[in-house]
Design a protein around this motif. Structure first.
Motif, PDB file in Angstrom:
ATOM      1  N   PHE A  29       0.469  -1.267  -0.048  1.00  0.00           N
ATOM      2  CA  PHE A  29       0.320   0.230  -0.205  1.00  0.00           C
ATOM      3  C   PHE A  29       0.901   0.832  -0.352  1.00  0.00           C
ATOM      4  CE2 PHE A  29      -3.032  -3.459   1.090  1.00  0.00           C
ATOM      5  CZ  PHE A  29      -4.413  -2.817   1.006  1.00  0.00           C
ATOM      6  N   SER A  30       0.522   2.204  -0.214  1.00  0.00           N
ATOM      7  CA  SER A  30       1.099   3.808  -0.503  1.00  0.00           C
ATOM      8  C   SER A  30       0.978   4.258   0.711  1.00  0.00           C
ATOM      9  CB  SER A  30       0.782   4.951  -1.857  1.00  0.00           C
ATOM     10  OG  SER A  30       0.633   5.972  -1.591  1.00  0.00           O
ATOM     11  N   GLU A  31       2.248   5.088   1.241  1.00  0.00           N
ATOM     12  CA  GLU A  31       2.326   6.363   2.155  1.00  0.00           C
ATOM     13  C   GLU A  31       1.692   6.926   1.777  1.00  0.00           C
ATOM     14  OE1 GLU A  31       5.494   5.310   5.594  1.00  0.00           O
ATOM     15  OE2 GLU A  31       5.940   5.764   3.405  1.00  0.00           O
ATOM     16  N   GLY A  32       1.214   7.468   1.005  1.00  0.00           N
ATOM     17  CA  GLY A  32       0.154   8.874   0.497  1.00  0.00           C
ATOM     18  C   GLY A  32       1.537  10.021   0.248  1.00  0.00           C
ATOM     19  N   ASN A  33       0.883  10.994   0.767  1.00  0.00           N
ATOM     20  CA  ASN A  33       1.599  12.175   0.034  1.00  0.00           C
ATOM     21  C   ASN A  33       2.852  12.494   0.515  1.00  0.00           C
ATOM     22  OD1 ASN A  33       1.294  13.441   2.433  1.00  0.00           O
ATOM     23  ND2 ASN A  33      -1.396  14.476   1.823  1.00  0.00           N
ATOM     24  N   GLU A  34       3.439  13.822  -0.053  1.00  0.00           N
ATOM     25  CA  GLU A  34       4.821  13.900   0.627  1.00  0.00           C
ATOM     26  C   GLU A  34       4.492  13.868   1.755  1.00  0.00           C
ATOM     27  OE1 GLU A  34       8.485  16.560  -0.403  1.00  0.00           O
ATOM     28  OE2 GLU A  34       7.115  16.411  -1.401  1.00  0.00           O
ATOM     29  N   THR A  35       3.842  14.770   2.693  1.00  0.00           N
ATOM     30  CA  THR A  35       3.614  15.274   4.106  1.00  0.00           C
ATOM     31  C   THR A  35       3.791  14.233   4.493  1.00  0.00           C
ATOM     32  OG1 THR A  35       2.597  17.297   3.228  1.00  0.00           O
ATOM     33  CG2 THR A  35       2.303  16.769   5.476  1.00  0.00           C
ATOM     34  N   MET A  36       2.497  12.889   4.446  1.00  0.00           N
ATOM     35  CA  MET A  36       2.295  11.893   5.511  1.00  0.00           C
ATOM     36  C   MET A  36       3.499  11.040   5.035  1.00  0.00           C
ATOM     37  SD  MET A  36      -1.232  11.254   3.357  1.00  0.00           S
ATOM     38  CE  MET A  36      -1.349   9.595   4.124  1.00  0.00           C
ATOM     39  N   GLN A  37       4.010  11.201   4.269  1.00  0.00           N
ATOM     40  CA  GLN A  37       5.402  10.018   4.152  1.00  0.00           C
ATOM     41  C   GLN A  37       6.335  11.323   5.323  1.00  0.00           C
ATOM     42  OE1 GLN A  37       6.925   9.362   0.269  1.00  0.00           O
ATOM     43  NE2 GLN A  37       5.113   9.058  -0.510  1.00  0.00           N
ATOM     44  N   LYS A  38       6.958  12.148   5.234  1.00  0.00           N
ATOM     45  CA  LYS A  38       7.681  12.679   6.105  1.00  0.00           C
ATOM     46  C   LYS A  38       7.135  12.772   7.784  1.00  0.00           C
ATOM     47  CE  LYS A  38       9.162  17.327   6.805  1.00  0.00           C
ATOM     48  NZ  LYS A  38       9.571  18.814   6.471  1.00  0.00           N
ATOM     49  N   ILE A  39       5.639  12.794   7.647  1.00  0.00           N
ATOM     50  CA  ILE A  39       5.558  12.051   9.098  1.00  0.00           C
ATOM     51  C   ILE A  39       5.921  10.659   9.874  1.00  0.00           C
ATOM     52  CG2 ILE A  39       3.889  12.351  10.698  1.00  0.00           C
ATOM     53  CD1 ILE A  39       2.369  14.690   9.200  1.00  0.00           C
ATOM     54  N   ALA A  40       5.564  10.436   8.950  1.00  0.00           N
ATOM     55  CA  ALA A  40       5.732   8.788   9.233  1.00  0.00           C
ATOM     56  C   ALA A  40       7.168   8.722   9.286  1.00  0.00           C
ATOM     57  CB  ALA A  40       5.156   8.169   8.217  1.00  0.00           C
ATOM     58  N   ALA A  41       7.620   9.133   8.365  1.00  0.00           N
ATOM     59  CA  ALA A  41       9.941   9.591   8.323  1.00  0.00           C
ATOM     60  C   ALA A  41      10.014   9.616  10.086  1.00  0.00           C
ATOM     61  CB  ALA A  41      10.075  10.189   7.428  1.00  0.00           C
ATOM     62  N   ALA A  42       9.436  10.017  10.626  1.00  0.00           N
ATOM     63  CA  ALA A  42       9.473  10.761  11.320  1.00  0.00           C
ATOM     64  C   ALA A  42       9.243  10.342  12.954  1.00  0.00           C
ATOM     65  CB  ALA A  42       8.854  12.687  11.807  1.00  0.00           C
ATOM     66  N   ILE A  43       7.873   9.642  12.681  1.00  0.00           N
ATOM     67  CA  ILE A  43       8.033   9.087  13.440  1.00  0.00           C
ATOM     68  C   ILE A  43       9.099   6.737  13.659  1.00  0.00           C
ATOM     69  CG2 ILE A  43       5.888   7.156  15.155  1.00  0.00           C
ATOM     70  CD1 ILE A  43       3.725   9.048  13.270  1.00  0.00           C
ATOM     71  N   ARG A  44       8.504   6.813  12.665  1.00  0.00           N
ATOM     72  CA  ARG A  44       9.666   5.548  12.045  1.00  0.00           C
ATOM     73  C   ARG A  44      10.562   6.143  12.577  1.00  0.00           C
ATOM     74  NH1 ARG A  44       7.834   4.874   7.736  1.00  0.00           N
ATOM     75  NH2 ARG A  44       9.039   5.605   6.509  1.00  0.00           N
ATOM     76  N   SER A  45      11.743   7.030  13.191  1.00  0.00           N
ATOM     77  CA  SER A  45      13.115   7.291  13.554  1.00  0.00           C
ATOM     78  C   SER A  45      12.853   7.729  14.712  1.00  0.00           C
ATOM     79  CB  SER A  45      13.224   9.027  12.789  1.00  0.00           C
ATOM     80  OG  SER A  45      14.606   9.590  13.110  1.00  0.00           O
ATOM     81  N   GLY A  46      11.507   7.753  15.569  1.00  0.00           N
ATOM     82  CA  GLY A  46      12.191   8.395  17.007  1.00  0.00           C
ATOM     83  C   GLY A  46      12.270   7.188  18.094  1.00  0.00           C
TER      84      GLY A  46
END
Length: 708
Positions: A29-46
């Motif tokens: 499945f897609s992670e959505g638009n660029e903003t959604m991907q950026k937020i998900a990456a921040a959560i993943r990194s933390g």
């Protein structure tokens, strides 16, 4: 039956393969638009950064404990295998949580994006990610057990009694790792959640998960490290502990290889039935909250029903020729465990879901302010203990009597009957946990749905998407509460089985000591009575330490969020950007610092009690911890879940909806409930089992060196 233990490898393969397939399904499945991907990456990194630092801290503790156990093994006070099994149990427990967290942080944005297509698509992604966690836990658990059985049986040619006595000690590593994961993750997630709610929603009046709130990312990170990684490690050790305790009791009852193999066979059958159950979870686009709940319940009930059917031929063929064993009585014990798990889940759902009267009445209390919401939540939590206690009590009595036990202590061959009855209790615990794969999937689904709602809010997705993610999130609160109720109930049965194992091992150690004596385990024995008080006190002190830890960590977040609102220009207008990383870092440092004291308490107190009061004192401590911890955990989990869903109920438009005075009162109730349901309450499950496994491992030391 020893030649059939390879079936454990088959069960592990099926579970891990299914988890892998589900993970591939999610990642398509897609992670959505660029903003959604950026937020998900921040959560993943933390989340990754926190777990990396947590595992470093845990590794130091494990190195010290492995050294201590190595010294005890050298002096033959514990089995020579225990130091190695302690380390491997911890590694498997950490892996279970780590893999679950990895898929959860990959599924959150995908769930939000899928929810923009339909409610059913959002449910599909979130539940599939939960299935990865559930089946990874059971797969690794049965793999660990089967590997060690193979090593002990075919590598060192141990007999059934040696294997059972040795392997029951293996749970200490898994329990210790689980406690660190649960306590540390719980402190992290609730510090961020409480801080974000108090300053964001109550003081600033902005929506939950608003990107202007500096603690929002930390809150989403916390959902993963606490409710996913922590829960995975927690239920991994429950799953393994129940099987190993049944190994020991089966050997004590004289059932040999057959008694041990039945628990493995039931676990493998449960894995297959859980896989089948997952295919029945789907919903329509316009599904109500009750219909969403029903679809998840349908999958778990079908899995439990199939497991019950599979248990009949397994019990017959494995136990029918075993001397003294009553196969149909053992089958009834398995049924009682399965039924008990489903009933505890149902009553937890009743007291925490906003589709039922208790939580709706709690929301009504918000009309008169936060104080009445808090009083109502405490009352609800206290009342909710009735059903789980009665269910577990009935399951214990039914499984004990049906498997051959008797309540007439003066009867002929009472000791023999007693051992058979205790085996029934152990196999009931295995039955309750046999469908853990799908039960944990419905639980781990919750944090993913919660994160999806946050991402939808922060990335500005249309209102209809937020409505769908809110529906999934509210359902997730109920399934998380149900999962906690299931974990608590299974912990009570597992702890009881471990207590019996401790007594059996203690008797063996005492018989082989220089000064053998007969144990006096009556309540009137001062050592037992004192141990009971210490065990009950330990539950309260442990809860106090974890609650205080959340308080102190949350205070630092409140101060930081206020500072950013005050000092960073343009946050409230959207022109300035909050410093999310600062809040994540504060939560990480606070959690790692605060988790040490309560975790060490669970290891030190049973050892010190044993060295001072002897085996009788430890038995009292374990009984006190189990009974008090079970009731306290139910109270905390259900009160916290009801407070959370009362808030969600108001946010759906009742009592003035979001931003109203009722909503603010409910938010305050929810902040009180946060450490109840996600830190102190669920950590008590592990406390009662860790006390048991620590006592078992150090039993030889206590017998040799106790003062009394």
């Amino acid at each position: 039956m020893q030649q059939f233990f390879w079936i454990g490898f088959v069960g592990a393969f099926i579970a891990l393969l299914y988890a892998f397939v589900q993970s591939r399904k999610v990642l398509k499945f897609s992670e959505g638009n660029e903003t959604m991907q950026k937020i998900a990456a921040a959560i993943r990194s933390g989340a990754n950064a926190y777990l990396k630092r947590q595992y470093k801290s845990v590794a130091i503790f494990f190195a010290i404990m492995a050294l201590i156990l190595g010294v005890l093994a050298y002096y033959e006070l514990v089995s020579k295998f225990v130091p190695f099994a302690f380390v491997t149990g911890g590694i498997y427990s950490c892996l279970a949580g780590f893999f679950g967290m990895k898929i959860a942080t990959s599924a959150n944005a995908r769930t939000a994006n899928a929810a923009s297509e339909s409610l059913n698509q959002g449910l599909k992604v979130a539940f599939s990610s939960g299935a990865v966690m559930g089946f990874t836990v059971v797969g690794l658990g049965i793999l660990d057990i089967t590997l060690w059985f193979t090593i002990l049986r075919y590598g060192f040619h141990c007999d059934a009694n040696e294997i059972a006595t040795t392997m029951v000690m293996f749970g200490m590593g898994a329990s210790a790792a689980a406690l660190f994961a649960r306590v540390g993750g719980g402190i992290f997630t609730k510090a961020a959640d409480v801080g974000a709610d108090l300053v964001g929603k109550v003081e600033a009046g902005i929506p939950e998960d608003d990107p202007r709130n500096p603690a929002t990312i930390a809150d989403n990170v916390g959902d993963n490290v606490g409710d996913v990684a922590g829960m995975g490690a927690d239920l991994y050790e429950s799953y393994v502990g129940s099987i190993l305790a049944t190994f020991a009791i089966g050997a004590s009852a004289g059932y040999g290889w057959n008694g041990m193999f039945l628990s493995v066979a039931i676990a493998v059958a449960g894995i297959i039935c859980s896989v089948i159950g997952t295919f029945f979870i789907r919903t329509g686009e316009k599904a109500s909250q009750k219909e969403l709940l029903s679809t998840l319940r349908r999958g778990t009930y079908i899995a439990a029903g199939l497991a019950a059917i599979a248990a009949a031929p397994l019990s017959y063929y494995i136990m029918k020729d075993v001397d003294g064993a009553n196969w149909w009585g053992i089958l009834i014990a398995i049924f009682s465990g399965l039924a008990g798990g489903c009933l505890i889940g149902y009553f937890t759902e009743y007291f925490t879901s906003d589709t039922y009267k208790p939580t709706q009445e709690l929301a009504d209390a918000s009309e008169t302010g936060a104080a009445t919401v808090i009083i109502g939540g405490i009352s609800l939590g206290l009342k909710s203990t009735i059903a789980p206690v009665l269910i577990v009590g009935i399951a214990v009595i039914v499984s004990f009597l049906s498997a051959g036990g008797t309540l007439v202590t003066g009867s002929e061959n009472y000791v023999e009957f007693f051992s058979r009855g205790l085996y029934g209790i152990g196999i009931a615990a295995v039955g309750m946990l046999s469908t853990l794969g799908i039960t944990l999937a419905t639980d781990a689904y919750g944090p993913v749905a919660d994160n999806a709602g946050g991402i939808a809010e922060m990335s500005g997705l249309p209102e209809e998407v937020r409505e769908r993610t809110d529906a999934l999130d509210s359902l997730g609160n109920t399934t998380a509460a149900t999962g906690k109720g299931f974990a608590i109930g299974s912990a009570a049965l597992t702890a009881l089985a471990l207590l019996v194992s401790y007594i059996d091992i203690a008797k063996t150690e005492i018989a082989g000591s220089a000064n053998p004596y007969t144990l006096d385990l009556t309540v009137t024995n001062p050592a037992v009575l004192t141990g009971l008080f210490i065990g009950a006190m330990l539950v309260f002190v442990f809860s106090a330490l974890t609650m205080s830890a959340v308080q102190r960590a949350a205070e630092s977040i409140v101060v930081e969020v206020r500072r950013q609102f005050r000092e960073i220009k343009g946050i409230m207008t959207g022109e300035g950007s909050p410093d999310y990383e600062r809040c994540v870092d504060l939560c990480t440092k606070g959690a790692l610092r605060e988790m040490i004291e309560p975790s060490l308490l669970a290891v030190i107190v049973p050892i010190v009690t044993g060295l001072v009061l002897g085996v009788e004192g430890v038995v009292g401590l374990l009984a006190g911890t189990t009974v008090t911890g079970f009731v306290m955990a139910v109270y905390m989990a259900n009160a916290g879940g009801a407070w959370d869903n009362a808030k969600k109920y108001i946010e759906s438009g009742k009592h003035g909806g979001k931003g109203s005075d009722c909503h603010k009162a409910a938010v305050i109730g929810d902040t009180v409930g946060d450490p109840f349901k996600d830190t102190s309450g669920p950590s008590l499950n592990i406390l009662i089992k860790l006390c048991s496994t620590v006592s078992i491992v150090f039993c030889g030391l206590v017998v040799a060196y106790s003062i009394f």
